[in-house]
Design a protein around this motif. Structure first.
Motif, PDB file in Angstrom:
ATOM      1  N   ASN A   1       0.819  -1.218   0.000  1.00  0.00           N
ATOM      2  CA  ASN A   1       0.000   0.000   0.000  1.00  0.00           C
ATOM      3  C   ASN A   1       0.857   1.275   0.000  1.00  0.00           C
ATOM      4  O   ASN A   1       0.358   2.363   0.210  1.00  0.00           O
ATOM      5  CB  ASN A   1      -0.983  -0.002   1.173  1.00  0.00           C
ATOM      6  N   HIS A   2       2.150   1.112  -0.244  1.00  0.00           N
ATOM      7  CA  HIS A   2       3.133   2.205  -0.335  1.00  0.00           C
ATOM      8  C   HIS A   2       3.262   3.004   0.958  1.00  0.00           C
ATOM      9  O   HIS A   2       3.805   4.104   0.952  1.00  0.00           O
ATOM     10  CB  HIS A   2       2.819   3.142  -1.511  1.00  0.00           C
TER      11      HIS A   2
ATOM     12  N   ASP B   1      -5.622  -1.713   4.613  1.00  0.00           N
ATOM     13  CA  ASP B   1      -5.623  -2.076   3.201  1.00  0.00           C
ATOM     14  C   ASP B   1      -6.159  -0.879   2.409  1.00  0.00           C
ATOM     15  O   ASP B   1      -6.993  -0.120   2.916  1.00  0.00           O
ATOM     16  CB  ASP B   1      -6.526  -3.284   2.942  1.00  0.00           C
ATOM     17  N   SER B   2      -5.661  -0.712   1.221  1.00  0.00           N
ATOM     18  CA  SER B   2      -6.123   0.394   0.378  1.00  0.00           C
ATOM     19  C   SER B   2      -6.236  -0.111  -1.051  1.00  0.00           C
ATOM     20  O   SER B   2      -5.840  -1.242  -1.348  1.00  0.00           O
ATOM     21  CB  SER B   2      -5.126   1.553   0.452  1.00  0.00           C
TER      22      SER B   2
ATOM     23  N   LEU C   1      -4.351   0.462  -3.268  1.00  0.00           N
ATOM     24  CA  LEU C   1      -2.994   0.186  -3.731  1.00  0.00           C
ATOM     25  C   LEU C   1      -2.485  -1.183  -3.297  1.00  0.00           C
ATOM     26  O   LEU C   1      -1.611  -1.746  -3.935  1.00  0.00           O
ATOM     27  CB  LEU C   1      -2.038   1.260  -3.229  1.00  0.00           C
ATOM     28  N   GLY C   2      -2.998  -1.680  -2.161  1.00  0.00           N
ATOM     29  CA  GLY C   2      -2.546  -2.983  -1.674  1.00  0.00           C
ATOM     30  C   GLY C   2      -2.868  -3.178  -0.210  1.00  0.00           C
ATOM     31  O   GLY C   2      -3.474  -2.330   0.443  1.00  0.00           O
ATOM     32  N   GLU C   3      -2.420  -4.327   0.287  1.00  0.00           N
ATOM     33  CA  GLU C   3      -2.703  -4.707   1.670  1.00  0.00           C
ATOM     34  C   GLU C   3      -1.807  -3.960   2.645  1.00  0.00           C
ATOM     35  O   GLU C   3      -0.695  -3.568   2.323  1.00  0.00           O
ATOM     36  CB  GLU C   3      -2.480  -6.209   1.842  1.00  0.00           C
ATOM     37  N   ALA C   4      -2.321  -3.808   3.869  1.00  0.00           N
ATOM     38  CA  ALA C   4      -1.542  -3.234   4.965  1.00  0.00           C
ATOM     39  C   ALA C   4      -0.451  -4.220   5.369  1.00  0.00           C
ATOM     40  O   ALA C   4      -0.583  -5.428   5.172  1.00  0.00           O
ATOM     41  CB  ALA C   4      -2.452  -2.925   6.142  1.00  0.00           C
TER      42      ALA C   4
ATOM     43  N   GLY D   1       4.399  -1.102   5.713  1.00  0.00           N
ATOM     44  CA  GLY D   1       3.509   0.034   5.485  1.00  0.00           C
ATOM     45  C   GLY D   1       3.342   0.877   6.735  1.00  0.00           C
ATOM     46  O   GLY D   1       3.356   2.114   6.666  1.00  0.00           O
TER      47      GLY D   1
ATOM     48  N   SER E   1      -1.282   4.302   4.315  1.00  0.00           N
ATOM     49  CA  SER E   1      -2.289   4.142   5.364  1.00  0.00           C
ATOM     50  C   SER E   1      -1.904   2.940   6.219  1.00  0.00           C
ATOM     51  O   SER E   1      -1.015   2.169   5.865  1.00  0.00           O
ATOM     52  CB  SER E   1      -3.688   3.943   4.768  1.00  0.00           C
TER      53      SER E   1
END
Length: 160
Positions: free
Chosen positions: A112-113, A119-120, A122-125, A129, A116
């Motif tokens: 998720n870059h 999870d977003s 963009l991807g999982e937590a 992250g 946050s």
């Protein structure tokens, strides 16, 4: 004038730029898919962790953070703040520089870059992250406080 606060910012700015240059070497090695000691004819195949994009972000981001710290160090010397205000501003900027550095470094390893804790799209937590997001959040708030302190300051002495 608060020479200790100014010196602190200049030192941390220079240190951030050194980290940026090391990140530039990592970027080069990632792009070459190994460690090159050019112009010497030495090349060691090595799969560097991270991504080309991530190392580029770290390299450029830390260069800009270093410049920011140095420029704000000189700006802090030109505004009239109390010793406490200078300490709050300088430490707030230092926290932001290194919080951003953590964001750049760990964000490249997070799906998720690091944008946050959840999870977003963009991807999982992940732990990476969180290691990116939390220092960046603290840095953003500390920089905002530092800039408000400096914005609210009166004019300082003219340079000699």
């Amino acid at each position: 004038m608060h020479p200790h606060a100014t010196h602190r910012l200049i030192r941390h700015g220079i240190a951030a730029m050194i980290v940026a240059l090391i990140g530039g070497f990592a970027l080069t090695f990632e792009m070459l898919q190994g460690i090159s000691l050019s112009p010497l004819p030495v090349f060691l195949e090595y799969d560097l962790p991270g991504t080309e994009r991530g190392w580029r972000i770290l390299h450029l981001g830390m260069l800009l953070n270093g410049i920011m710290a140095i420029v704000l160090g000189f700006a802090l010397a030109r505004v009239a703040v109390t010793a406490r205000g200078a300490a709050i501003a300088s430490w707030g900027i230092v926290i932001a520089v290194w919080g951003n550095g953590m964001f750049y470094l760990f964000g490249m390893f997070a799906a998720n870059h690091g944008l946050s804790l959840q999870d977003s799209p963009l991807g999982e937590a992940s732990l990476a992250g969180a290691a990116a997001f939390l220092p960046a959040l603290i840095g953003a708030v500390s920089l905002l406080v530092a800039l408000i302190v400096m914005l609210m300051a009166g004019p300082g002495r003219e340079p000699a």
